[in-house]
Motif scaffolding. Structure first.
Motif, PDB file in Angstrom:
ATOM      1  N   ARG A  22     120.933  -8.910 -39.813  1.00  0.00           N
ATOM      2  CA  ARG A  22     119.601  -9.480 -40.030  1.00  0.00           C
ATOM      3  C   ARG A  22     119.574 -10.306 -41.310  1.00  0.00           C
ATOM      4  NH1 ARG A  22     115.003  -8.711 -37.793  1.00  0.00           N
ATOM      5  NH2 ARG A  22     115.784  -6.887 -36.643  1.00  0.00           N
ATOM      6  N   ALA A  25     121.221 -13.537 -40.582  1.00  0.00           N
ATOM      7  CA  ALA A  25     120.372 -14.374 -39.731  1.00  0.00           C
ATOM      8  C   ALA A  25     119.290 -15.064 -40.544  1.00  0.00           C
ATOM      9  CB  ALA A  25     119.750 -13.526 -38.622  1.00  0.00           C
ATOM     10  N   GLU A  26     118.809 -14.384 -41.574  1.00  0.00           N
ATOM     11  CA  GLU A  26     117.729 -14.947 -42.387  1.00  0.00           C
ATOM     12  C   GLU A  26     118.226 -15.834 -43.520  1.00  0.00           C
ATOM     13  OE1 GLU A  26     115.745 -11.430 -43.670  1.00  0.00           O
ATOM     14  OE2 GLU A  26     114.732 -11.075 -41.748  1.00  0.00           O
ATOM     15  N   GLN A  27     119.418 -15.527 -44.063  1.00  0.00           N
ATOM     16  CA  GLN A  27     119.820 -16.166 -45.313  1.00  0.00           C
ATOM     17  C   GLN A  27     121.088 -17.006 -45.249  1.00  0.00           C
ATOM     18  OE1 GLN A  27     117.809 -16.077 -47.844  1.00  0.00           O
ATOM     19  NE2 GLN A  27     116.396 -14.594 -46.926  1.00  0.00           N
ATOM     20  N   GLU A  30     122.498 -22.940 -42.867  1.00  0.00           N
ATOM     21  CA  GLU A  30     122.481 -23.537 -41.534  1.00  0.00           C
ATOM     22  C   GLU A  30     123.892 -23.992 -41.173  1.00  0.00           C
ATOM     23  OE1 GLU A  30     120.466 -24.017 -38.187  1.00  0.00           O
ATOM     24  OE2 GLU A  30     119.391 -23.587 -40.065  1.00  0.00           O
ATOM     25  N   THR A  32     126.383 -21.931 -40.411  1.00  0.00           N
ATOM     26  CA  THR A  32     127.350 -20.842 -40.557  1.00  0.00           C
ATOM     27  C   THR A  32     127.593 -20.212 -39.185  1.00  0.00           C
ATOM     28  OG1 THR A  32     126.465 -20.377 -42.760  1.00  0.00           O
ATOM     29  CG2 THR A  32     127.903 -18.720 -41.784  1.00  0.00           C
ATOM     30  N   ARG A  33     128.849 -20.083 -38.818  1.00  0.00           N
ATOM     31  CA  ARG A  33     129.218 -19.617 -37.481  1.00  0.00           C
ATOM     32  C   ARG A  33     129.417 -18.094 -37.515  1.00  0.00           C
ATOM     33  NH1 ARG A  33     134.493 -22.784 -37.004  1.00  0.00           N
ATOM     34  NH2 ARG A  33     134.543 -21.938 -39.122  1.00  0.00           N
ATOM     35  N   ARG A  48     120.935  -8.518 -30.997  1.00  0.00           N
ATOM     36  CA  ARG A  48     120.757  -9.972 -31.130  1.00  0.00           C
ATOM     37  C   ARG A  48     119.324 -10.386 -30.829  1.00  0.00           C
ATOM     38  NH1 ARG A  48     124.539 -13.735 -27.508  1.00  0.00           N
ATOM     39  NH2 ARG A  48     123.307 -12.695 -25.889  1.00  0.00           N
ATOM     40  N   GLU A  53     115.262 -15.959 -33.589  1.00  0.00           N
ATOM     41  CA  GLU A  53     115.708 -17.246 -33.059  1.00  0.00           C
ATOM     42  C   GLU A  53     117.022 -17.727 -33.654  1.00  0.00           C
ATOM     43  OE1 GLU A  53     114.033 -21.836 -32.649  1.00  0.00           O
ATOM     44  OE2 GLU A  53     112.690 -20.205 -33.267  1.00  0.00           O
ATOM     45  N   ARG A  54     117.225 -17.532 -34.955  1.00  0.00           N
ATOM     46  CA  ARG A  54     118.432 -18.060 -35.597  1.00  0.00           C
ATOM     47  C   ARG A  54     119.701 -17.407 -35.064  1.00  0.00           C
ATOM     48  NH1 ARG A  54     119.122 -18.836 -41.712  1.00  0.00           N
ATOM     49  NH2 ARG A  54     120.596 -20.387 -40.948  1.00  0.00           N
ATOM     50  N   ALA A  55     119.558 -16.181 -34.525  1.00  0.00           N
ATOM     51  CA  ALA A  55     120.727 -15.472 -34.008  1.00  0.00           C
ATOM     52  C   ALA A  55     120.839 -15.549 -32.495  1.00  0.00           C
ATOM     53  CB  ALA A  55     120.680 -14.012 -34.442  1.00  0.00           C
ATOM     54  N   TRP A  58     124.219 -16.507 -31.127  1.00  0.00           N
ATOM     55  CA  TRP A  58     125.417 -15.888 -31.683  1.00  0.00           C
ATOM     56  C   TRP A  58     126.229 -15.223 -30.565  1.00  0.00           C
ATOM     57  CZ3 TRP A  58     123.697 -12.845 -36.697  1.00  0.00           C
ATOM     58  CH2 TRP A  58     123.334 -13.766 -37.689  1.00  0.00           C
TER      59      TRP A  58
END
Length: 415
Positions: A22, A25-27, A30, A32-33, A48, A53-55, A58
């Protein structure tokens, strides 16, 4: 390196694993894989979904600590593997071998001396040959301890004040809870300590300071004790009362001594290190409380090692995968202060302070930033490989990352 991922979070379905995922995902920057890994794809998918949304895109990777082939395949795909799967003595050996073999950087949360000794003995040379940084103990154990001493070394050198002498960390304030994973590690250590060879290793204050197959031999009298109260005035004349032993001292002190060894004993020939807890600055009360902490720590370990009482404790203590509520995690905090007197007689103090439960929220930040530092700041890292500590592997890079993440990290001379 050309790898598919920058970071894989292995153990993402566990309590701290999900917290770390988490945080990333937050920090994480942009682009980063990142991928999530664990034994159960259905549980990974549920994690997940909870990450937002950011994850959402993944990838999920199925890998099992009992399947070296699955770990080899996973490690070959990433720059860094970030593992929260413990106790590491039970579940970590195949993982760390896979990372070292693949030339993949590695971070974990272990607080287990025998596992770190295994890492040094079995994969240090391998990791050096493949260019892997194997970095143990990247959470509350032992980042504040390790960076606290490292900061003092840097500050004293900048001030031309000589090398470090008697150095003491004080857990000045703390609010948090023990995790089920930490307690499970304590169970595993209690079981391992029944073996005479393991007991000797645990009692050796420099058990982690030597190279592969060559732990430095030292007796308890060669370094400050991990289990006795300490007069605060002996640490620094500005302090009052009696300090209690810090319950993770017997692990953290060995990590800090290993950092000194990896840095070619840069802390100095007079460097001696111990860890304590502040319980009160009222002399009589602090002496009483320090004594209670000392007795209680020893009794707790003894009860956990004794079969009948351990069964009772198992019923009431948190289980692996369990953790405190979000409110508890958010309202936690810690402050560590590390004092030293240098070979020139000058006094210095470093401090690390952060909000969030030390073993959960703050640990997720420390572990996440350690993984990102290894993955994204490679051109700024020391050219040092093998079985490492946070200070030896990342030092200034990790300090700056944690500062940007909201940690207060500082050092200054005392007058």
């Amino acid at each position: 390196m050309s790898r598919e991922f920058d970071v894989i979070v292995y153990g993402a379905t566990g309590f701290v694993g999900e917290l770390t995922a988490r945080y990333l995902a937050e920090q994480a920057p942009e682009g980063t894989r990142i991928a999530l890994a664990g034994r159960n794809e259905t549980k990974l998918a549920a994690v997940r979904r909870r990450l937002g949304e950011r994850a959402a895109a993944w990838p999920l990777i199925v890998a099992d600590s009992d399947s070296p082939a699955s770990l080899d395949a996973m490690c070959a795909r990433t720059r860094v593997v970030c593992t929260t799967v413990g106790p590491y003595m039970r579940y970590g050996e195949n993982m760390v071998v896979a990372a070292a073999s693949a030339g993949t950087d590695y971070v974990d949360l272990t607080g287990e001396v025998p596992f770190v000794r295994f890492t040094i003995d079995k994969v240090d040379e391998l990791a050096k040959s493949t260019g892997a940084r194997i970095v143990n103990s990247c959470g509350f154990d032992s980042v504040p301890s390790d960076l606290g001493a490292y900061l003092l070394y840097k500050k004293a050198a900048e001030a031309g004040a000589g090398t470090l002498g008697e150095t003491t960390l004080i857990l000045h304030s703390f609010r948090g809870a023990l995790s089920g994973g930490t307690i499970d590690s304590m169970r595993a250590l209690a079981e391992e300590a029944k073996d005479p060879q393991t007991r000797r290793l645990l009692l050796n204050p420099r058990a982690l300071s030597g190279g592969p197959g060559e732990p430095e031999q030292a007796g308890p009298s060669d370094e400050p004790s991990d289990i006795v109260p300490v007069s605060a005035k002996k640490v620094d004349p500005s302090l009052r009362g009696t300090l209690a032993p810090f319950f993770m001292s017997s692990y953290n002190t060995r990590v800090v001594r290993r950092s000194d060894s990896l840095l070619d004993n840069a802390y100095g020939p007079g460097f001696r290190y111990q860890e304590t807890m502040a319980v009160s600055d009222i002399p009589l009360l602090s002496s009483l409380l320090a004594g209670i902490v000392t007795i209680g720590t020893g009794a707790g370990l003894a009860l956990m090692a004794f079969g009948p009482t351990r069964k009772v404790l198992d019923k009431v203590l948190p289980k692996p995968g369990q953790g405190p509520s979000e409110k508890t995690r958010e309202t936690g905090h810690f402050t560590t202060r590390t004092y030293t007197r240098t070979s020139d007689g000058r006094r210095f103090r470093s401090q690390m302070r952060a909000d969030g439960d030390p073993g959960y929220k703050a640990t997720a930040v420390m572990l996440g930033e350690s993984a990102l530092g290894l993955a994204l700041d490679r051109d700024q890292l020391p050219e040092r490989f093998g079985a490492l500590t946070p200070a030896a592997a990342m030092g200034d890079v990790l300090i700056e990352r944690l500062k940007r993440a909201g940690f207060v990290i500082e050092a200054h001379e005392l007058t």
